[in-house]
Design an enzyme around this catalytic site. Structure first.
Site, PDB file in Angstrom:
ATOM      1  N   ASP A   1       1.383  10.379   3.729  1.00 32.78           N
ATOM      2  CA  ASP A   1       2.161  11.346   4.310  1.00 32.78           C
ATOM      3  C   ASP A   1       1.029  11.899   5.344  1.00 32.78           C
ATOM      4  OD1 ASP A   1       3.948  12.361   5.934  1.00 32.78           O
ATOM      5  OD2 ASP A   1       5.484  12.717   4.660  1.00 32.78           O
TER       6      ASP A   1
ATOM      7  N   GLU B   1       0.675  -1.150  -0.201  1.00 34.30           N
ATOM      8  CA  GLU B   1      -0.287  -0.002  -0.012  1.00 34.30           C
ATOM      9  C   GLU B   1       0.797   1.071   0.059  1.00 34.30           C
ATOM     10  OE1 GLU B   1      -1.752  -0.111   3.617  1.00 34.30           O
ATOM     11  OE2 GLU B   1      -2.823  -2.614   3.199  1.00 34.30           O
TER      12      GLU B   1
ATOM     13  N   CYS C   1      21.023  46.022 -13.309  1.00 33.38           N
ATOM     14  CA  CYS C   1      21.617  44.140 -13.731  1.00 33.38           C
ATOM     15  C   CYS C   1      22.649  44.269 -13.521  1.00 33.38           C
ATOM     16  CB  CYS C   1      21.449  44.140 -15.367  1.00 33.38           C
ATOM     17  SG  CYS C   1      21.555  43.115 -15.973  1.00 33.38           S
TER      18      CYS C   1
ATOM     19  N   CYS D   1      25.518  43.681 -17.135  1.00 32.07           N
ATOM     20  CA  CYS D   1      25.877  45.142 -17.979  1.00 32.07           C
ATOM     21  C   CYS D   1      24.901  45.796 -17.588  1.00 32.07           C
ATOM     22  CB  CYS D   1      24.296  44.539 -18.664  1.00 32.07           C
ATOM     23  SG  CYS D   1      22.779  45.396 -18.847  1.00 32.07           S
TER      24      CYS D   1
ATOM     25  N   CYS E   1      22.575  43.665 -23.364  1.00 32.04           N
ATOM     26  CA  CYS E   1      22.876  43.068 -22.326  1.00 32.04           C
ATOM     27  C   CYS E   1      23.693  41.623 -22.604  1.00 32.04           C
ATOM     28  CB  CYS E   1      22.441  42.774 -20.948  1.00 32.04           C
ATOM     29  SG  CYS E   1      22.531  41.687 -19.757  1.00 32.04           S
TER      30      CYS E   1
ATOM     31  N   LYS F   1       1.964   3.866   1.364  1.00 28.80           N
ATOM     32  CA  LYS F   1       2.530   4.775   2.890  1.00 28.80           C
ATOM     33  C   LYS F   1       2.234   6.558   2.326  1.00 28.80           C
ATOM     34  CE  LYS F   1       5.786   4.770   6.853  1.00 28.80           C
ATOM     35  NZ  LYS F   1       4.639   6.522   7.221  1.00 28.80           N
TER      36      LYS F   1
ATOM     37  N   CYS G   1      16.083  42.747 -17.078  1.00 31.97           N
ATOM     38  CA  CYS G   1      17.197  43.995 -17.324  1.00 31.97           C
ATOM     39  C   CYS G   1      16.243  44.232 -18.712  1.00 31.97           C
ATOM     40  CB  CYS G   1      18.343  42.841 -17.593  1.00 31.97           C
ATOM     41  SG  CYS G   1      19.031  44.107 -18.829  1.00 31.97           S
TER      42      CYS G   1
ATOM     43  N   TYR H   1      -7.430   1.951   5.486  1.00 26.66           N
ATOM     44  CA  TYR H   1      -6.088   0.619   5.473  1.00 26.66           C
ATOM     45  C   TYR H   1      -6.360  -0.207   6.103  1.00 26.66           C
ATOM     46  CZ  TYR H   1      -3.001   3.811   7.785  1.00 26.66           C
ATOM     47  OH  TYR H   1      -2.696   5.290   9.053  1.00 26.66           O
TER      48      TYR H   1
ATOM     49  N   LYS I   1      10.518   2.994   3.839  1.00 28.72           N
ATOM     50  CA  LYS I   1      10.757   4.288   3.073  1.00 28.72           C
ATOM     51  C   LYS I   1      11.376   5.065   2.030  1.00 28.72           C
ATOM     52  CE  LYS I   1      10.501   7.035   7.229  1.00 28.72           C
ATOM     53  NZ  LYS I   1       9.367   8.193   7.269  1.00 28.72           N
TER      54      LYS I   1
HETATM   55  S1  IVH Z   1      -0.076   0.972   8.561  1.00 25.76           S
HETATM   56  C1  IVH Z   1       0.543  -1.592  12.223  1.00 25.76           C
HETATM   57  N1  IVH Z   1      -0.976   1.137   6.195  1.00 25.76           N
HETATM   58  O1  IVH Z   1       2.236   5.698   7.587  1.00 25.76           O
HETATM   59  C2  IVH Z   1       0.101  -0.453  11.405  1.00 25.76           C
HETATM   60  N2  IVH Z   1       1.401   2.759   7.615  1.00 25.76           N
HETATM   61  O2  IVH Z   1       4.568   3.815  11.131  1.00 25.76           O
HETATM   62  C3  IVH Z   1       0.417   0.328  11.437  1.00 25.76           C
HETATM   63  N3  IVH Z   1       0.669   5.143   7.221  1.00 25.76           N
HETATM   64  O3  IVH Z   1       2.351   6.817  10.733  1.00 25.76           O
HETATM   65  C4  IVH Z   1      -0.027   1.612  10.179  1.00 25.76           C
HETATM   66  N4  IVH Z   1      -0.422   5.095   5.255  1.00 25.76           N
HETATM   67  O4  IVH Z   1      -0.480   6.236  10.306  1.00 25.76           O
HETATM   68  C5  IVH Z   1       0.110   1.623   7.306  1.00 25.76           C
HETATM   69  N5  IVH Z   1      -1.399   2.442   4.192  1.00 25.76           N
HETATM   70  C6  IVH Z   1      -1.003   2.227   5.020  1.00 25.76           C
HETATM   71  C7  IVH Z   1      -0.677   3.329   5.992  1.00 25.76           C
HETATM   72  C8  IVH Z   1       0.445   3.685   6.887  1.00 25.76           C
HETATM   73  C9  IVH Z   1       0.404   5.860   6.142  1.00 25.76           C
HETATM   74  C10 IVH Z   1       1.161   5.651   8.243  1.00 25.76           C
HETATM   75  C11 IVH Z   1       0.027   5.743   9.519  1.00 25.76           C
HETATM   76  C12 IVH Z   1       1.949   5.624   9.962  1.00 25.76           C
HETATM   77  C13 IVH Z   1       2.871   5.112   9.681  1.00 25.76           C
HETATM   78  C14 IVH Z   1       3.488   4.059   9.816  1.00 25.76           C
END
Ligand code: IVH
Length: 679
Positions: free
Chosen positions: A124, A120, A419, A422, A442, A122, A437, A237, A325
């Site tokens: 932010d 999935e 400038c 020039c 120039c 992650k 300019c 999720y 990450k």
């Molecule tokens: S699973 C134990 N799935 O990423 C389950 N986390 O450290 C842990 N996050 O701040 C979370 N998208 O909020 C999971 N598809 C995703 C996620 C997700 C973002 C964030 C979560 C946490 C950090 C994981």
């Protein structure tokens, strides 16, 4: 410093950064810098286990809830994840899992059963915990410290994507548990963030450093009306707690949540092996800047939830999932100086000279500061610690200063009055942010104009690079653009490194360029707002450069597709006596002034091909790209289907890209597309 003191200092620092991040939504270090401190503390505590205390930041999750909100206890701990940083780390995680299964004698037989994964994005954003009772949304909370969060129900109710009752579709054939607690991530879509955030700055409000802080700040408003006015959305999720039955695998749980009406990311993948999951990590590195939300990694989860649960935890991290990450695209560094450069249109652009910083695998030393108004608006000063961002193909830029870290030695940046190349006084055009300019002689500007004149989209002169431009303007052989066509072979041969062959190649390239169509020549002149598409439109309408030069603003504006700004700019350019003289010089050299008839010009290289355009292209607007495709015999439609031949792909593409990938529709970058039509 003793170990005890060192540990105490790290804890203070980490707590300070947690507070900046979780409570103030205004961090002063990047996640990567924070992670480094955290790992340092972890390592010291591992070596000195007797110094570990219950209040150490390593022993708890996230930040403490702030006092303004009612506190709520989560039904189960809201955990975080261990990190992997590359494919190898992911494979090691699987090996660890296998070792663990063998040691623990779990209800899982690795000989006969395969471990499958779900990958999935992650996201932010800000973690939210959503409670439903008898199908109704009754409570929404932040993660807080993992055990106790803040009640932000009123704010979450304003999110259009959040189901207020489930199932959303009363006809859906799903049994809804009496009680269901779902975890998701609320976020700020990227296409909305930039304009919204600069609007804030313009209104004198504090701009947010990034979409994550904006999401967090928006959801922790005491007045839900403020939250409601912000375009927040959400993906879910995980299921944290439930009565009754829920599906056994992560994949099915996601589908089930979707059937209930929860928003689920489209960018999830089922992977039969860890190799497939690891391959996702690499493809996501490419994809991360093409989707409409910020991701800082992927999450790889064991699909079999019973196995995942049996695996238990290391510290606070579940063994059944891991975060892959991505390298940081945003970090902090020091702004050492500001260097001005001049563009071909005379714009004086400020550039940041930075204390070198590694971003997404590249060392960044320079970044754009956009323009002087932006510097003033964001109050960026020399010596400031600043956020720098580099995302995909985007030129690195300075996001903004960290005002709280100033020590008073920082210097305000003023726009130049003259400038730097020039020495002529600069001009400002009312209503525009740029400082210009406008000296046509120039020398530095001339280099930029030559570079543009000879470039592929313009006269396309081979063997004429930037260094040649610098050399030939520096020694006075080129004093204006037209001098390109009056270069003397013998004089060139006297230059260092200019042998027969090189000189011939250069002169042949220049000579050949006289056969370019007139609209290319008009493009190459670099009139403001007149790019390749506008140049062609204008010459198709007026038939030639001379007739265009005689036209009034009204006549130019009367051409379909030409707006008042362009008309004004063209008219002003042709009225300038210096430009008229330049044109006469070009005429004497034999450059094309008359547009060949449109019928002859009409290319059919894209005949029979259907295109879809998505994302932001580097130089063409959508309308321009569409016009170009049609001018070359192709067709443009709005959505991707099996009949689409190519997806013309820009930055921050969204679902169209996903769809194209699913259907196997090939993508083209703007450069590849330009090549296709010019070849
Ligand atoms: S699973 C134990 N799935 O990423 C389950 N986390 O450290 C842990 N996050 O701040 C979370 N998208 O909020 C999971 N598809 C995703 C996620 C997700 C973002 C964030 C979560 C946490 C950090 C994981």
């Amino acid at each position: 410093m003793s170990i005890t003191q060192e540990i105490a200092k790290l804890r203070d620092e980490i707590n300070f950064h947690l507070y900046r991040y979780h409570v103030l939504d205004s961090p002063v270090v990047s996640d990567a810098e924070y992670d480094a401190l955290f790992r340092q503390l972890q390592a010291l505590e591992a070596e000195n286990p007797d110094l570990v205390t219950a209040d150490s930041p390593t022993q708890r999750v996230g930040g403490n809830p702030i006092d303004e909100f009612e506190k709520v206890s989560h039904p189960a701990p809201i955990l975080s994840l261990a990190n992997a940083f590359n494919r190898d780390d992911l494979k090691e995680w699987e090996e660890r899992t296998h070792r663990f299964i063998n040691q623990l004698d779990l209800e899982f037989d690795p000989e006969t059963e395969q471990i499958e994964y779900v990958v999935e994005p992650k996201i932010d954003g800000l973690t939210v915990v959503l409670t439903y009772e008898n199908g109704r949304f009754v409570l929404g909370a932040t993660r807080g410290n993992g055990e106790i969060g803040e009640n932000i129900t009123g704010n979450l109710l304003t999110l259009p994507a959040l189901p207020k009752r489930i199932p959303i579709d009363p006809q859906a054939e799903v049994t809804v548990p009496d009680r269901l607690v779902v975890r998701g991530e609320a976020f700020f879509p990227l296409d909305k963030f930039e304009s919204w955030n600069s609007g804030r700055a313009e209104a004198g409000e504090k701009a947010y450093m990034n979409p994550r802080n904006a999401a967090s700040g928006s959801l922790r408003q005491l007045d839900p009306k403020i939250t409601a006015a912000r375009p927040l959305t959400l993906f879910c999720y995980d299921i944290i707690a439930w009565d009754g039955a829920v599906p056994d695998t992560q994949w099915e749980r996601l589908q089930w949540l979707k059937a209930l009406g929860f928003p689920i990311s489209d960018d999830i993948a089922f992977c039969a092996t860890i190799e497939e999951a690891a391959a996702q990590y690499d493809s996501w590195l490419e994809k991360r800047n093409q989707i409409n939300y910020e991701v800082d990694g992927i999450v790889v989860k064991i699909n079999n939830r019973s196995l995942a649960d049996q695996l238990g935890f290391v510290g606070k991290d579940p063994r059944g999932a891991i975060a892959g990450k991505f390298p940081a695209q945003e970090k902090t560094t020091q702004l050492l100086d500001v260097k001005i450069s001049v563009g071909r249109t005379g714009i004086l652009a400020p550039g940041a000279v930075l204390d070198p910083v590694e971003l997404g695998g590249v060392v960044v030393r320079n970044a754009t500061l956009h323009n002087f108004d932006e510097i003033a608006r964001k109050d960026i000063r020399i010596g400031d610690r600043v956020w720098v961002k580099r995302a995909g193909d985007v030129i690195p830029y300075v996001v903004g200063p960290i005002v709280d870290l100033r020590d008073g030695s920082e210097r305000v940046i003023s726009p130049p009055t003259h400038c730097p190349f020039c020495g002529e006084p600069v001009v400002r055009i009312p209503g525009e942010v740029a400082v210009y300019c406008d000296n046509p002689t120039c020398p530095e500007q001339l280099v930029r104009r030559i570079e543009y004149f000879v470039s592929r989209g313009a006269m396309d002169i081979d063997n004429f690079g930037g260094q040649t431009a610098v050399l030939l303007t520096g020694n006075g052989m080129i004093k204006d653009l037209a001098d390109i066509y009056f270069l003397n072979r013998d004089n060139l041969l006297e230059l260092e490194g200019f042998k027969d062959k090189k000189v011939d190649n250069l002169l042949n390239g220049i000579e050949a360029s006289k056969n370019q169509p007139a609209h290319r020549f008009l493009t190459a002149l670099g009139v403001r707002f007149v790019g390749s598409v506008v140049a062609r439109t204008l010459l198709d309408a007026f038939g030639g450069i001379d007739r265009l030069g005689e036209a009034t603003v009204e006549e130019i504006e009367g051409v379909y597709g030409i707006g008042p700004e362009i008309a004004q700019s063209v008219n002003v350019w042709f009225q300038d006596e210096r430009h008229r003289q330049l044109l006469e010089k070009f005429r004497a050299a034999g450059l094309p002034f008359d547009q060949e008839s449109a019928a002859e010009e009409q290319s059919q290289v894209l005949a029979g091909l259907t295109f879809v355009i998505t994302g932001t292209l580097p130089t063409l607007s959508r309308d321009e790209a569409k016009a170009l495709i049609e001018a070359n015999g192709g067709k443009v439609t709005g959505s991707v289907s099996k009949k689409t031949d190519f997806l013309l792909l820009g930055e921050k593409a969204g679902s169209k890209l996903t769809k194209a990938e699913k259907l196997g529709v090939p993508t083209l970058s703007e450069a590849e597309f330009q090549e296709k039509i010019s070849g």
